[in-house]
Design an enzyme around this catalytic site. Structure first.
Site, PDB file in Angstrom:
ATOM      1  N   CYS A  41      49.064  40.132  34.080  1.00 42.78           N
ATOM      2  CA  CYS A  41      47.673  40.043  34.515  1.00 42.78           C
ATOM      3  C   CYS A  41      47.280  41.373  35.132  1.00 42.78           C
ATOM      4  O   CYS A  41      48.127  42.232  35.347  1.00 42.78           O
ATOM      5  CB  CYS A  41      47.492  38.910  35.526  1.00 42.78           C
ATOM      6  SG  CYS A  41      45.742  38.497  35.836  1.00 42.78           S
TER       7      CYS A  41
ATOM      8  N   CYS B 193      45.136  41.469  38.015  1.00 40.64           N
ATOM      9  CA  CYS B 193      44.523  41.326  39.340  1.00 40.64           C
ATOM     10  C   CYS B 193      45.291  41.991  40.477  1.00 40.64           C
ATOM     11  O   CYS B 193      44.693  42.373  41.478  1.00 40.64           O
ATOM     12  CB  CYS B 193      44.238  39.866  39.653  1.00 40.64           C
ATOM     13  SG  CYS B 193      45.689  38.821  39.707  1.00 40.64           S
TER      14      CYS B 193
ATOM     15  N   CYS C 128      40.847  40.092  37.288  1.00 36.76           N
ATOM     16  CA  CYS C 128      41.885  39.910  36.269  1.00 36.76           C
ATOM     17  C   CYS C 128      41.590  40.690  34.995  1.00 36.76           C
ATOM     18  O   CYS C 128      42.308  40.552  34.000  1.00 36.76           O
ATOM     19  CB  CYS C 128      42.032  38.432  35.906  1.00 36.76           C
ATOM     20  SG  CYS C 128      42.324  37.371  37.309  1.00 36.76           S
TER      21      CYS C 128
ATOM     22  N   LYS D  23      45.144  27.077  33.000  1.00 37.77           N
ATOM     23  CA  LYS D  23      45.161  27.595  34.372  1.00 37.77           C
ATOM     24  C   LYS D  23      43.783  27.336  34.960  1.00 37.77           C
ATOM     25  O   LYS D  23      42.781  27.866  34.493  1.00 37.77           O
ATOM     26  CB  LYS D  23      45.467  29.090  34.351  1.00 37.77           C
ATOM     27  CG  LYS D  23      45.466  29.727  35.730  1.00 37.77           C
ATOM     28  CD  LYS D  23      45.849  31.191  35.655  1.00 37.77           C
ATOM     29  CE  LYS D  23      45.821  31.831  37.024  1.00 37.77           C
ATOM     30  NZ  LYS D  23      46.234  33.246  36.958  1.00 37.77           N
TER      31      LYS D  23
ATOM     32  N   ARG E 117      36.890  33.516  40.151  1.00 35.96           N
ATOM     33  CA  ARG E 117      37.572  33.552  38.868  1.00 35.96           C
ATOM     34  C   ARG E 117      37.044  32.473  37.909  1.00 35.96           C
ATOM     35  O   ARG E 117      37.667  32.142  36.911  1.00 35.96           O
ATOM     36  CB  ARG E 117      39.075  33.365  39.067  1.00 35.96           C
ATOM     37  CG  ARG E 117      39.730  34.346  40.047  1.00 35.96           C
ATOM     38  CD  ARG E 117      41.061  34.843  39.513  1.00 35.96           C
ATOM     39  NE  ARG E 117      41.944  35.422  40.526  1.00 35.96           N
ATOM     40  CZ  ARG E 117      41.853  36.661  40.999  1.00 35.96           C
ATOM     41  NH1 ARG E 117      40.884  37.458  40.602  1.00 35.96           N
ATOM     42  NH2 ARG E 117      42.725  37.113  41.887  1.00 35.96           N
TER      43      ARG E 117
ATOM     44  N   GLU F 237      42.629  24.244  25.171  1.00 33.82           N
ATOM     45  CA  GLU F 237      43.239  25.531  25.554  1.00 33.82           C
ATOM     46  C   GLU F 237      44.710  25.570  25.137  1.00 33.82           C
ATOM     47  O   GLU F 237      45.202  26.577  24.624  1.00 33.82           O
ATOM     48  CB  GLU F 237      43.148  25.726  27.081  1.00 33.82           C
ATOM     49  CG  GLU F 237      41.794  26.182  27.584  1.00 33.82           C
ATOM     50  CD  GLU F 237      41.633  27.698  27.466  1.00 33.82           C
ATOM     51  OE1 GLU F 237      42.472  28.350  26.801  1.00 33.82           O
ATOM     52  OE2 GLU F 237      40.668  28.240  28.029  1.00 33.82           O
TER      53      GLU F 237
ATOM     54  N   LYS G 152      48.700  24.648  35.301  1.00 31.72           N
ATOM     55  CA  LYS G 152      48.735  25.189  36.659  1.00 31.72           C
ATOM     56  C   LYS G 152      47.433  24.862  37.357  1.00 31.72           C
ATOM     57  O   LYS G 152      46.375  25.049  36.751  1.00 31.72           O
ATOM     58  CB  LYS G 152      48.924  26.707  36.550  1.00 31.72           C
ATOM     59  CG  LYS G 152      48.909  27.452  37.854  1.00 31.72           C
ATOM     60  CD  LYS G 152      49.016  28.924  37.601  1.00 31.72           C
ATOM     61  CE  LYS G 152      48.799  29.614  38.925  1.00 31.72           C
ATOM     62  NZ  LYS G 152      48.449  30.994  38.789  1.00 31.72           N
TER      63      LYS G 152
ATOM     64  N   SER H 168      51.410  28.229  45.131  1.00 29.65           N
ATOM     65  CA  SER H 168      51.606  28.636  46.523  1.00 29.65           C
ATOM     66  C   SER H 168      51.008  27.665  47.538  1.00 29.65           C
ATOM     67  O   SER H 168      51.624  27.369  48.556  1.00 29.65           O
ATOM     68  CB  SER H 168      51.024  30.039  46.734  1.00 29.65           C
ATOM     69  OG  SER H 168      49.658  30.082  46.364  1.00 29.65           O
TER      70      SER H 168
ATOM     71  N   TYR I 190      58.313  27.787  44.185  1.00 34.97           N
ATOM     72  CA  TYR I 190      58.854  28.549  45.313  1.00 34.97           C
ATOM     73  C   TYR I 190      59.955  27.758  46.024  1.00 34.97           C
ATOM     74  O   TYR I 190      60.700  28.315  46.814  1.00 34.97           O
ATOM     75  CB  TYR I 190      57.724  28.904  46.295  1.00 34.97           C
ATOM     76  CG  TYR I 190      56.610  29.674  45.623  1.00 34.97           C
ATOM     77  CD1 TYR I 190      56.707  31.045  45.426  1.00 34.97           C
ATOM     78  CD2 TYR I 190      55.481  29.009  45.126  1.00 34.97           C
ATOM     79  CE1 TYR I 190      55.702  31.739  44.772  1.00 34.97           C
ATOM     80  CE2 TYR I 190      54.474  29.694  44.477  1.00 34.97           C
ATOM     81  CZ  TYR I 190      54.587  31.064  44.295  1.00 34.97           C
ATOM     82  OH  TYR I 190      53.600  31.752  43.635  1.00 34.97           O
TER      83      TYR I 190
HETATM   84  C1  PBG Z   1      47.450  35.941  38.481  1.00 35.34           C
HETATM   85  C2  PBG Z   1      48.175  34.813  39.100  1.00 35.34           C
HETATM   86  C3  PBG Z   1      47.799  34.050  40.199  1.00 35.34           C
HETATM   87  C4  PBG Z   1      48.818  33.128  40.424  1.00 35.34           C
HETATM   88  C5  PBG Z   1      49.793  33.353  39.463  1.00 35.34           C
HETATM   89  N1  PBG Z   1      49.378  34.398  38.645  1.00 35.34           N
HETATM   90  C6  PBG Z   1      46.631  34.170  41.101  1.00 35.34           C
HETATM   91  C7  PBG Z   1      45.267  33.903  40.631  1.00 35.34           C
HETATM   92  O1  PBG Z   1      45.023  33.453  39.523  1.00 35.34           O
HETATM   93  O2  PBG Z   1      44.392  34.224  41.443  1.00 35.34           O
HETATM   94  C8  PBG Z   1      48.859  32.092  41.508  1.00 35.34           C
HETATM   95  C9  PBG Z   1      50.209  31.531  41.812  1.00 35.34           C
HETATM   96  C10 PBG Z   1      50.315  30.722  43.055  1.00 35.34           C
HETATM   97  O3  PBG Z   1      49.327  30.362  43.722  1.00 35.34           O
HETATM   98  O4  PBG Z   1      51.453  30.420  43.424  1.00 35.34           O
HETATM   99  N2  PBG Z   1      48.210  37.118  38.451  1.00 35.34           N
END
Ligand code: PBG
Length: 326
Positions: A121, A123, A131, A196, A218, A234, A249, A275, A314
């Site tokens: 990506c 970002c 992104c 996503k 986003r 998708e 995700k 996260s 994680y």
């Molecule tokens: C983009 C990306 C993101 C995450 C994984 N790849 C952030 C986003 O889309 O803003 C989020 C992963 C997470 O929250 O653990 N590089």
């Protein structure tokens, strides 16, 4: 067969009986552990938004991975935090970029002992946190595709087993597959962030990876979480474009999507336990509101039961420890 002929409790009587008839399991070979490699630091730094997680300096990333492999973590998803950010995310595809250097270092000392996937990506590498490449205030899909392809090839050349495009640009899987193949990288697999969703649960990650968009959000590319049919569309498109593994995700609020995809498609399904989902458990456990170990086991089992073969989490670091203790 109704009571008293059938007594469900018979098979729940002992731990051995319960284990014998257990339908799903969580093992380390199902899990991918995300890791943040930070070019701007010399010492390991804790991530306040994600208790228990760290940013690792480039210089010692191989030692960190060695330690994790020794405890049982087998697969990693690598994110980079670069020294410099610019408009075109040049740090993302440089041969001297943080992820490329990390891959070489890890491969150099661990060979094939660790499975290495990379997030593809822009970002973390754009000065505005977006992104893609901005044109007239919007992300230009097709000019971003060229950059994504360059990033993927540079990761594959540096030793990635799997590249994971997460920018949610249309056509990203096809573009990356074609350029990888043209570059002779036919064995590099693609794990597509297919469904996503635009999610509040990424906030701790954006703090950790310093990838908050400086303006706007986003929504123009990530999926609207109200739309399960669109998620299937998708995923189908990514499979047609050449994805080897498709990802959904976040995971926890999206078990319905995971389940439906696993019934509908015959490619491996991955789920990203993100996260914010991690942070909720950690903070509740720190305050002794939840028991961490049993809660994590239940969550990861639920994601697997829904139909995910692969879980990116994680919690993998702690899971390895707990499985060793058993
Ligand atoms: C983009 C990306 C993101 C995450 C994984 N790849 C952030 C986003 O889309 O803003 C989020 C992963 C997470 O929250 O653990 N590089």
């Amino acid at each position: 067969m109704s009571f008293p002929l059938y007594r469900a409790r018979r098979l729940r009587r002992t731990p051995q009986l319960r284990a014998l008839v257990r339908e799903t399991s969580v093992r380390m070979n199902h899990l991918i552990y995300p890791i943040f490699v930070d070019e701007t630091i010399d010492e390991i730094a804790s991530i306040p938004e994600m208790p228990g997680q760290n940013r690792v300096p480039l210089g010692t990333v191989d030692e960190e991975i060695r330690h994790l492999v020794n405890t049982g973590v087998r697969a990693f998803l690598i994110f980079g935090i670069p020294n410099n950010k610019d408009e075109v995310a040049s740090g993302a595809y440089s041969t001297q970029g943080v992820v490329q250097l990390a891959l070489k270092r890890i491969r150099g000392s661990l060979g094939n002992e660790a499975l290495l996937a990379t997030d593809v990506c822009l970002c973390e590498y754009t000065d505005n946190g977006h992104c893609g490449i901005m044109q007239d205030g919007v992300i230009s899909n097709d000019s971003t595709l060229e950059i994504l392809a360059k990033i993927a090839v540079s990761h594959a050349n540096a030793g990635a087993d799997i590249v994971a495009p997460s920018a949610m640009m249309d056509g990203q899987v096809k573009t990356i597959r074609e350029v990888l193949d043209q570059s002779g990288l036919t064995e590099t697999a693609i794990m597509a962030y297919s469904a996503k969703h635009t999610s509040s649960f990424y906030a701790p990650f954006r703090g950790a990876a310093q990838s908050f968009p400086h303006f706007g959000g986003r929504e123009s590319h990530q999926m609207d979480f109200h739309n399960p049919n669109e998620a299937m569309r998708e995923i189908r498109m990514d499979i047609e474009e050449g994805a080897d593994i498709v990802m959904i995700k976040p995971a926890l609020g999206y078990l319905d999507i995971i389940h439906r995809a696993s019934q509908m498609f015959d490619v491996p399904i991955a789920a990203y336990n993100v996260s914010g989902e991690y942070a909720m458990v950690k903070v509740a456990a720190e305050r002794k509101i939840l028991d961490e170990r049993s809660t994590v086991h239940e969550i990861l089992s639920a994601i697997r039961r829904a139909g995910a073969g692969v879980v990116i989490t994680y919690h993998a670091r702690d899971m390895a420890q707990w499985l060793n203790e058993r």
